[in-house]
Motif scaffolding. Structure first.
Motif, PDB file in Angstrom:
ATOM      1  N   ILE A  74     -15.339 -94.864  62.592  1.00  0.00           N
ATOM      2  CA  ILE A  74     -15.779 -96.219  62.578  1.00  0.00           C
ATOM      3  C   ILE A  74     -15.435 -96.692  61.306  1.00  0.00           C
ATOM      4  CG2 ILE A  74     -18.259 -95.747  61.760  1.00  0.00           C
ATOM      5  CD1 ILE A  74     -17.139 -98.145  64.712  1.00  0.00           C
ATOM      6  N   MET A  75     -15.490 -96.078  60.175  1.00  0.00           N
ATOM      7  CA  MET A  75     -15.385 -96.384  58.911  1.00  0.00           C
ATOM      8  C   MET A  75     -13.736 -96.361  58.252  1.00  0.00           C
ATOM      9  SD  MET A  75     -17.830 -97.604  57.441  1.00  0.00           S
ATOM     10  CE  MET A  75     -17.613 -97.779  55.733  1.00  0.00           C
ATOM     11  N   GLU A  76     -12.924 -95.752  59.453  1.00  0.00           N
ATOM     12  CA  GLU A  76     -11.441 -95.658  59.498  1.00  0.00           C
ATOM     13  C   GLU A  76     -11.103 -94.764  58.155  1.00  0.00           C
ATOM     14  OE1 GLU A  76     -10.042 -99.679  59.071  1.00  0.00           O
ATOM     15  OE2 GLU A  76     -10.999-100.196  61.043  1.00  0.00           O
ATOM     16  N   PRO A  77     -11.634 -93.529  58.284  1.00  0.00           N
ATOM     17  CA  PRO A  77     -11.267 -92.746  56.972  1.00  0.00           C
ATOM     18  C   PRO A  77      -9.882 -91.865  57.226  1.00  0.00           C
ATOM     19  CG  PRO A  77     -12.589 -91.480  59.027  1.00  0.00           C
ATOM     20  CD  PRO A  77     -12.498 -92.957  59.333  1.00  0.00           C
ATOM     21  N   HIS A  78      -9.413 -91.235  56.144  1.00  0.00           N
ATOM     22  CA  HIS A  78      -8.124 -90.894  56.090  1.00  0.00           C
ATOM     23  C   HIS A  78      -8.028 -89.380  56.464  1.00  0.00           C
ATOM     24  CE1 HIS A  78      -7.383 -93.712  52.517  1.00  0.00           C
ATOM     25  NE2 HIS A  78      -7.901 -94.458  53.892  1.00  0.00           N
ATOM     26  N   ILE A  79      -9.379 -88.714  56.474  1.00  0.00           N
ATOM     27  CA  ILE A  79      -9.443 -87.367  56.759  1.00  0.00           C
ATOM     28  C   ILE A  79     -10.668 -87.237  57.730  1.00  0.00           C
ATOM     29  CG2 ILE A  79      -9.817 -85.241  55.761  1.00  0.00           C
ATOM     30  CD1 ILE A  79      -9.333 -86.646  53.010  1.00  0.00           C
ATOM     31  N   LEU A  80     -10.329 -86.207  58.810  1.00  0.00           N
ATOM     32  CA  LEU A  80     -11.376 -85.854  59.567  1.00  0.00           C
ATOM     33  C   LEU A  80     -11.671 -84.509  59.313  1.00  0.00           C
ATOM     34  CD1 LEU A  80     -10.804 -87.503  63.099  1.00  0.00           C
ATOM     35  CD2 LEU A  80     -12.738 -87.667  61.817  1.00  0.00           C
ATOM     36  N   LEU A  81     -12.654 -84.144  59.251  1.00  0.00           N
ATOM     37  CA  LEU A  81     -13.219 -82.885  59.059  1.00  0.00           C
ATOM     38  C   LEU A  81     -14.084 -82.263  60.309  1.00  0.00           C
ATOM     39  CD1 LEU A  81     -14.302 -82.994  55.333  1.00  0.00           C
ATOM     40  CD2 LEU A  81     -12.126 -82.316  56.241  1.00  0.00           C
ATOM     41  N   ALA A  82     -13.540 -81.290  61.046  1.00  0.00           N
ATOM     42  CA  ALA A  82     -14.136 -81.161  62.132  1.00  0.00           C
ATOM     43  C   ALA A  82     -14.398 -79.530  62.303  1.00  0.00           C
ATOM     44  CB  ALA A  82     -13.425 -81.091  63.385  1.00  0.00           C
ATOM     45  N   ASP A  83     -15.892 -79.267  62.248  1.00  0.00           N
ATOM     46  CA  ASP A  83     -16.293 -77.944  62.267  1.00  0.00           C
ATOM     47  C   ASP A  83     -16.719 -77.241  63.556  1.00  0.00           C
ATOM     48  OD1 ASP A  83     -17.313 -75.578  61.495  1.00  0.00           O
ATOM     49  OD2 ASP A  83     -18.904 -75.950  59.917  1.00  0.00           O
ATOM     50  N   GLU A  84     -16.002 -76.608  64.172  1.00  0.00           N
ATOM     51  CA  GLU A  84     -16.203 -76.080  65.660  1.00  0.00           C
ATOM     52  C   GLU A  84     -16.332 -77.123  66.415  1.00  0.00           C
ATOM     53  OE1 GLU A  84     -15.983 -72.756  66.387  1.00  0.00           O
ATOM     54  OE2 GLU A  84     -16.487 -71.513  64.691  1.00  0.00           O
ATOM     55  N   PRO A  85     -15.445 -78.118  66.515  1.00  0.00           N
ATOM     56  CA  PRO A  85     -16.106 -79.491  67.484  1.00  0.00           C
ATOM     57  C   PRO A  85     -16.185 -79.013  69.070  1.00  0.00           C
ATOM     58  CG  PRO A  85     -13.522 -79.426  66.832  1.00  0.00           C
ATOM     59  CD  PRO A  85     -14.163 -78.119  66.016  1.00  0.00           C
ATOM     60  N   THR A  86     -15.474 -77.985  69.285  1.00  0.00           N
ATOM     61  CA  THR A  86     -15.685 -77.771  70.832  1.00  0.00           C
ATOM     62  C   THR A  86     -16.440 -76.416  71.064  1.00  0.00           C
ATOM     63  OG1 THR A  86     -13.639 -76.002  70.680  1.00  0.00           O
ATOM     64  CG2 THR A  86     -13.203 -78.612  71.246  1.00  0.00           C
ATOM     65  N   GLY A  87     -17.133 -76.048  69.802  1.00  0.00           N
ATOM     66  CA  GLY A  87     -18.077 -74.639  70.122  1.00  0.00           C
ATOM     67  C   GLY A  87     -18.987 -74.837  70.982  1.00  0.00           C
ATOM     68  N   ASN A  88     -19.481 -75.811  71.201  1.00  0.00           N
ATOM     69  CA  ASN A  88     -20.601 -76.182  71.885  1.00  0.00           C
ATOM     70  C   ASN A  88     -20.481 -76.894  73.422  1.00  0.00           C
ATOM     71  OD1 ASN A  88     -23.439 -75.333  71.924  1.00  0.00           O
ATOM     72  ND2 ASN A  88     -24.040 -77.365  71.197  1.00  0.00           N
ATOM     73  N   PHE A 109     -16.782 -86.561  59.471  1.00  0.00           N
ATOM     74  CA  PHE A 109     -17.268 -85.477  59.876  1.00  0.00           C
ATOM     75  C   PHE A 109     -17.732 -85.239  61.398  1.00  0.00           C
ATOM     76  CE2 PHE A 109     -18.443 -84.904  55.458  1.00  0.00           C
ATOM     77  CZ  PHE A 109     -18.176 -83.627  55.138  1.00  0.00           C
ATOM     78  N   ILE A 110     -17.023 -84.131  62.075  1.00  0.00           N
ATOM     79  CA  ILE A 110     -17.517 -83.841  63.377  1.00  0.00           C
ATOM     80  C   ILE A 110     -18.166 -82.542  63.262  1.00  0.00           C
ATOM     81  CG2 ILE A 110     -16.669 -83.531  65.512  1.00  0.00           C
ATOM     82  CD1 ILE A 110     -14.320 -85.506  64.231  1.00  0.00           C
ATOM     83  N   PHE A 111     -19.318 -82.427  63.964  1.00  0.00           N
ATOM     84  CA  PHE A 111     -19.972 -80.953  63.901  1.00  0.00           C
ATOM     85  C   PHE A 111     -19.983 -80.583  65.302  1.00  0.00           C
ATOM     86  CE2 PHE A 111     -21.732 -84.127  61.217  1.00  0.00           C
ATOM     87  CZ  PHE A 111     -21.677 -83.523  59.875  1.00  0.00           C
ATOM     88  N   GLN A 112     -20.332 -79.154  65.101  1.00  0.00           N
ATOM     89  CA  GLN A 112     -20.508 -78.355  66.365  1.00  0.00           C
ATOM     90  C   GLN A 112     -21.614 -78.866  67.305  1.00  0.00           C
ATOM     91  OE1 GLN A 112     -21.008 -74.030  66.037  1.00  0.00           O
ATOM     92  NE2 GLN A 112     -21.149 -73.689  68.096  1.00  0.00           N
ATOM     93  N   PHE A 113     -22.919 -79.183  66.691  1.00  0.00           N
ATOM     94  CA  PHE A 113     -24.017 -79.564  67.121  1.00  0.00           C
ATOM     95  C   PHE A 113     -24.048 -80.804  67.252  1.00  0.00           C
ATOM     96  CE2 PHE A 113     -25.032 -75.377  65.837  1.00  0.00           C
ATOM     97  CZ  PHE A 113     -25.152 -74.616  67.179  1.00  0.00           C
TER      98      PHE A 113
END
Lengths: 401, 233
Positions: B157-171, B87-91
């Protein structure tokens, strides 16, 4: 998660919020400290009393005139006046194989004068065997001589304070002083001894029991102190005393025999109960600390909502989150308890400084109990906040900054 | 492989029931680059949360790499989040009391990886994401771009298959935003599925597949040809 990581996480979380951690540690330290101090006080008071009674002499029995117990049955038709204890009763007791020493005691007050100095003093009439029964020690001279206890003789032994007050620095041995209308020659002075329950042996003048009876113009005894041959003989000695006195008093059970064991056991019970009571009061303050821990942990959980959400997002199951918050609460309790032990030790030390005569000790059980209660409190009051953290909805927790 | 069938998620707002997602069907292949766009309240984030197993659908079936996730126990879902999803979050959501290094290490710690292995992996990630001088800084000592790079390092870091980014550049400002997007695209080029929620049409156009959401349904699902995707750059 590995245990070391869980503990490190909890530790870092505690040090990350210093004000909160300080408050929790303070509360727990006060709680644990008060348990330690209060239980130490109670336990020391108990020991103090037990020691005082032990210093009266071991295997001791005390024979008092009159019955203080009832055995049931109808009351006698005519009032029965208890027969007095007499010197011949005391002599009769001497014959039992279970009894080692017999010290009849006659007690009264009389003016004692030496030269121009006069004082009203407690006069203790007894025999040579009192020396062994009360475990006395001589400072100077010797104790009352052995011999026929029914014959008086004009000799006396002074308590330590009496010697100081009447003679000052002059040696009193061989001097003659006046007690009431009689003259007595000083043959010995007791050694200085700490206080003991009952009579302060420093402030008395001891004379032969027959002389005391003459002085007070009475034939009765205040009581008879008896020492059994050993601990196992105490019960047999009590039975023997009762049967001897019954035979001599026309078949009436008109004396009371108190064993020192019984007195000691009673005091022991009273003081144990008192110790537990004050310890209980201390435990209440620990539980108050527990409630504070719960409150502060609940605040911590809502402060760290987004952290909890994040932990869930990166793969921490609910069980992990419960563990993390619980361990944090327990860690804080544990450190608080250790601080509390320090506070308690300091408190006990200060009390020891203020009351140097009071033998204060910290019982090991109270230290262990305080730490155990603190840990259990941390666990119990940590559960609710930990559960709340685990139940947080990650979506809502993460939607805020 | 992500396969959503007939997914519905409802929310109660006051005493009204509103659809977050309404009977959504969606299939996403491995290594895709998807931008989810649409107005506020259209269900973009809900879709992302359901794909990331943070939220549970009220009905429908969600299969993640062939495994039906709906009805899995919490610990099972946590395990999937741990190993398959980043997961990658806006904040950013970095833990404020931890250093950059410790933040990156967090998923490894939760998974119970040995400290030695952890150290190696974190060290590598720090170098990969250009954080070498900042490893021992706490988040409040880092710039926005650096914080998001720490967050990406943590997510991968856990080498996931899927990255979910919620507004990663919003901030973030434009420069750090671009930097972050380039990192994400680089990760995507290594066959990690990248699903990004964004308001920014320019960012959305860089993705190979754009999903527009309106009122809890997928309004359009458009896969651009490599040529147009290139032109958009």
């Amino acid at each position: 998660m590995r245990l070391a990581d869980i503990i490190r996480f909890g530790f870092r979380a505690s040090t990350g919020y210093t004000a909160r951690t300080f408050l929790m540690l303070l509360a727990m330290a006060i709680g644990v400290g008060s348990v330690v101090v209060l239980s130490s006080l109670g336990e020391s008071a108990r020991e103090y009393v037990v020691n005082q009674f032990s210093s009266l002499g071991t295997n001791l029995l005390i024979v008092l005139p009159g019955r203080s117990e009832t055995v049931g049955g109808p009351p006698p038709l005519l009032g029965v006046t208890p027969r007095d204890l007499t010197l011949t009763d005391a002599e009769a007791l001497q014959r039992s194989a279970n009894i080692r020493y017999v010290a009849p005691i006659s007690l009264g007050a009389a003016p004692v004068s030496y030269g121009a100095r006069e004082r009203e003093v407690t006069i203790l009439g007894s025999t040579a065997q009192l020396f062994f029964v009360r475990q006395l020690t001589m400072g100077q001279g010797r104790f009352l001589p052995e011999g026929d206890i029914t014959k008086g003789s004009p000799v006396c032994v002074l308590g330590y304070n009496m010697q100081k007050e009447l003679f000052g620095t002059v040696s009193p041995l061989g001097e003659t002083l006046r007690i009431g209308d009689y003259r007595f020659r000083v043959i010995g002075v007791l050694a200085k001894k700490g206080e003991s329950v009952g009579l302060d042996m420093g402030d008395v003048v001891i004379i032969p029991v027959a002389s005391a009876q003459a002085l007070f113009n009475t034939s009765t005894l205040f009581r008879i102190m008896v020492e059994a041959v050993d601990r196992d003989a105490i019960f047999r000695a009590k039975k023997t005393i009762l049967s001897i006195i019954r035979d001599r008093h026309d078949g009436e059970d008109d004396v009371t025999v108190i064993t020192q064991d019984a007195v000691l056991a009673t005091f022991d019970k009273i003081f144990t109960a008192m110790t537990l009571t004050v310890t209980g009061i201390g435990a209440i303050s620990i539980s108050v600390a527990g409630i504070l821990i719960m409150n502060v942990m609940l605040i911590a959980v809502s402060q760290r909502r987004s952290e909890v959400g994040l932990l869930k997002a990166i793969g921490a199951p609910e069980g992990n989150i419960i563990t993390l918050f619980l361990v944090e609460a327990v860690l804080l309790s544990l450190v608080g308890a250790v601080l509390g032990l320090l506070v308690g030790t300091c408190g006990v030390w200060v009390i020891g400084l203020i009351f140097p005569n009071f033998p204060i000790t910290m019982p090991l059980w109270s230290l262990l109990a305080a730490v155990a209660v603190a840990l259990v409190t941390g666990l119990v009051f940590g559960v609710l906040p930990a559960m709340r953290a685990a139940r947080l909805d990650p979506v809502i927790s993460l939607s805020r900054r | 492989m992500i396969d959503l069938q007939n997914i519905t998620r409802m929310f109660t707002v006051g005493d009204e029931r509103v659809y977050g997602l309404k009977e959504v069907d969606l299939t996403i292949g491995n290594g895709e680059y998807i931008a989810v766009m649409g107005p506020s309240g259209s269900g973009k984030s809900t879709l992302l949360n359901i794909i990331g197993l943070l939220d549970k659908p009220d009905s429908g079936i969600y299969q993640l790499e062939g495994e039906v996730t709906t009805g899995l126990a919490d610990s099972k879902q946590a395990e999937l989040r741990c190993h398959k999803i980043g997961f990658i979050f806006q904040f950013f959501h970095l833990v404020p009391r931890m250093t950059a290094m410790e933040n990156i290490e967090l998923p490894l710690m939760l998974a119970g990886v040995e400290p030695k292995v952890r150290k190696q992996k974190v060290q590598k990630a720090i170098e990969t994401f250009g954080l070498a001088g900042r490893a021992r800084h706490r988040p409040d000592q880092l710039s926005g771009g650096q914080r998001q790079r720490v967050a990406i390092a943590r997510a991968t870091i856990m080498e996931p298959h899927i990255l979910l980014a919620d507004e990663p550049t919003g901030n973030l400002d434009r420069a750090s935003g671009n930097e972050v997007i380039e990192i994400l695209e680089e990760l995507n080029s290594r066959n990690i599925t990248l699903i990004m929620v964004t308001h920014d049409p320019e960012l959305g156009n860089r993705a190979k597949r754009q999903i527009h959401m309106i009122d809890g349904i997928i309004g359009s699902d458009h896969t651009s040809s490599p040529a147009t995707a290139y032109a958009a750059r």
